[in-house]
Design an enzyme around this catalytic site. Structure first.
Site, PDB file in Angstrom:
ATOM      1  N   ASP A 252       4.098   9.200  30.260  1.00 35.98           N
ATOM      2  CA  ASP A 252       4.427   9.013  28.854  1.00 35.98           C
ATOM      3  C   ASP A 252       5.890   9.320  28.560  1.00 35.98           C
ATOM      4  O   ASP A 252       6.490   8.701  27.680  1.00 35.98           O
ATOM      5  CB  ASP A 252       3.537   9.906  27.992  1.00 35.98           C
ATOM      6  CG  ASP A 252       2.080   9.451  28.005  1.00 35.98           C
ATOM      7  OD1 ASP A 252       1.841   8.236  27.980  1.00 35.98           O
ATOM      8  OD2 ASP A 252       1.186  10.315  28.053  1.00 35.98           O
TER       9      ASP A 252
ATOM     10  N   HIS B  71       8.453   6.833  26.767  1.00 34.92           N
ATOM     11  CA  HIS B  71       9.215   7.274  25.601  1.00 34.92           C
ATOM     12  C   HIS B  71      10.700   6.955  25.761  1.00 34.92           C
ATOM     13  O   HIS B  71      11.341   6.447  24.822  1.00 34.92           O
ATOM     14  CB  HIS B  71       9.017   8.779  25.411  1.00 34.92           C
ATOM     15  CG  HIS B  71       9.883   9.387  24.367  1.00 34.92           C
ATOM     16  ND1 HIS B  71       9.633   9.274  23.020  1.00 34.92           N
ATOM     17  CD2 HIS B  71      11.031  10.118  24.472  1.00 34.92           C
ATOM     18  CE1 HIS B  71      10.577   9.898  22.337  1.00 34.92           C
ATOM     19  NE2 HIS B  71      11.429  10.427  23.193  1.00 34.92           N
TER      20      HIS B  71
ATOM     21  N   GLU C 230       7.569  14.883  24.513  1.00 33.00           N
ATOM     22  CA  GLU C 230       8.883  15.304  24.988  1.00 33.00           C
ATOM     23  C   GLU C 230       9.521  16.217  23.949  1.00 33.00           C
ATOM     24  O   GLU C 230       9.634  15.849  22.773  1.00 33.00           O
ATOM     25  CB  GLU C 230       9.785  14.094  25.252  1.00 33.00           C
ATOM     26  CG  GLU C 230       9.263  13.149  26.315  1.00 33.00           C
ATOM     27  CD  GLU C 230       9.173  13.821  27.673  1.00 33.00           C
ATOM     28  OE1 GLU C 230      10.212  14.309  28.173  1.00 33.00           O
ATOM     29  OE2 GLU C 230       8.058  13.863  28.246  1.00 33.00           O
TER      30      GLU C 230
ATOM     31  N   THR D  38       8.405   8.694  30.545  1.00 33.21           N
ATOM     32  CA  THR D  38       9.159   7.508  30.952  1.00 33.21           C
ATOM     33  C   THR D  38       9.038   6.419  29.899  1.00 33.21           C
ATOM     34  O   THR D  38      10.030   5.772  29.534  1.00 33.21           O
ATOM     35  CB  THR D  38       8.653   6.991  32.306  1.00 33.21           C
ATOM     36  OG1 THR D  38       8.593   8.067  33.242  1.00 33.21           O
ATOM     37  CG2 THR D  38       9.576   5.907  32.850  1.00 33.21           C
TER      38      THR D  38
END
Length: 327
Positions: A70, A74, A288, A72
């Protein structure tokens, strides 16, 4: 025929992405499908590589594919930006892969590739995303954004050495439970005002506020069972005024989407959302960590992403679209 640009995070899934890419590359070559591949070398690199891929596409029909987790996805989304002319694809090779769950992309990487290649001569589907602005910087998110305890748990889980161990045992979800238990005793709740399309809601002793574009986060937890990816709105979940013991019960129930029945859990939906807290709290986007802030602005961006390889089978959520308490 569309051109394919793959952005590969070799470290995703504690290195399992390398094996996924080897199989992907072999299949592409066996089918004689032209492609370009880029490999990330540091955090944030996928943003730069996505911009490079978009420039190379130069207006041609192209799909930029994130190969990883996820995080990556994002970064690639933020590299392409909202309303990018290039399509956005995903091959899951991380530990959480909430993006693939929420957008009905096969969990098996080769299945995701088959679905992706099946659209190479077809039109792409437009889907929503969200924007988050804190500390003067704007970030896009495709899954969810959050403020408070869940952002802290996400940050600590990504940094934890235990994540490697849990992933090796195929128990990646448990890293969030492990970090939650570890951080629970020290976390200080705050007063929060959440304003949704001009309507303000005040909450005392708030644990977290999550803004969702799709149902899943945290490696499969169903945080927002009623969230739809193409309705032009974001779904808001507020958890407040809970004891630490009861918070554990709520978090466990999130795996099944049953937390919505607790009176301390409030659900909303809207297009323009602001969050103000009495003191700075951690903020995340797609899991993130973004930073600490005491205010943030979030907006739904309808039909912003030209998504490739979205599966056709509807998510089987018994509460999907039927959750009580939306305001």
């Amino acid at each position: 025929m569309k051109a394919f640009y793959f952005i590969v995070n070799p470290e995703a899934g504690n290195g399992k992405c390398r094996a996924v890419w080897e199989k992907t590359e072999q299949k592409l070559e066996s089918l004689h499908i032209p492609y370009h591949a880029f490999f990330t070398e540091y955090p944030g690199h996928a943003i730069e590589l996505a911009r490079t891929a978009a420039r190379l596409a130069n207006g041609k029909q192209a799909v930029v594919v994130a190969v990883g987790g996820d995080g990556t996805a994002h970064e690639v989304l933020n590299g392409l930006g909202a309303y990018a002319t290039s399509g956005f694809g995903f091959i899951p090779a991380g530990s959480g892969n909430d993006f693939s769950r929420g957008f009905r992309i096969p969990a098996d990487p080769m299945g995701a590739l088959d679905l992706l290649l099946g659209i190479r001569d077809k039109n792409l589907s437009d889907t929503d995303c969200g924007s988050l602005t804190i500390n003067g910087e704007k970030h896009l998110f495709i899954n969810s954004s959050g403020a408070g305890f869940d952002a802290l748990v996400s940050k600590k889980a990504n940094e934890s050495r235990m994540k490697i161990l849990f992933n090796r045992l195929s128990l990646g979800k448990l890293v969030y439970v492990y970090v939650l238990l570890k951080e629970l005793a020290l976390y200080h709740r705050t007063a929060v005002r959440v304003t949704i399309d001009g309507n303000a809601h005040d909450f005392k002793e708030t644990w977290f506020v999550t803004i969702s574009n799709q149902p899943y986060y945290g490696g499969g937890m169903i945080i927002s069972p009623g969230a739809l990816t193409d309705d032009g709105e974001l779904n808001v979940t507020v958890v407040h005024n809970l004891s630490k013991a009861k918070l554990l019960l709520v978090f466990l129930s999130v795996f099944w989407g049953k937390h919505t029945s607790f009176k301390e859990v409030h659900m909303f939906r809207g297009k323009e959302i602001s969050i103000q807290s009495s003191s700075p709290i951690p903020i995340h986007a797609d899991g993130e960590y973004i930073g600490m802030a005491n205010s943030g602005e979030l907006n739904a961006i309808p039909k912003a992403v030209r998504l490739s390889a979205m599966g056709g089978q509807e998510i089987d959520l018994t509460q999907r679209g039927e959750v009580n308490g939306f305001r």
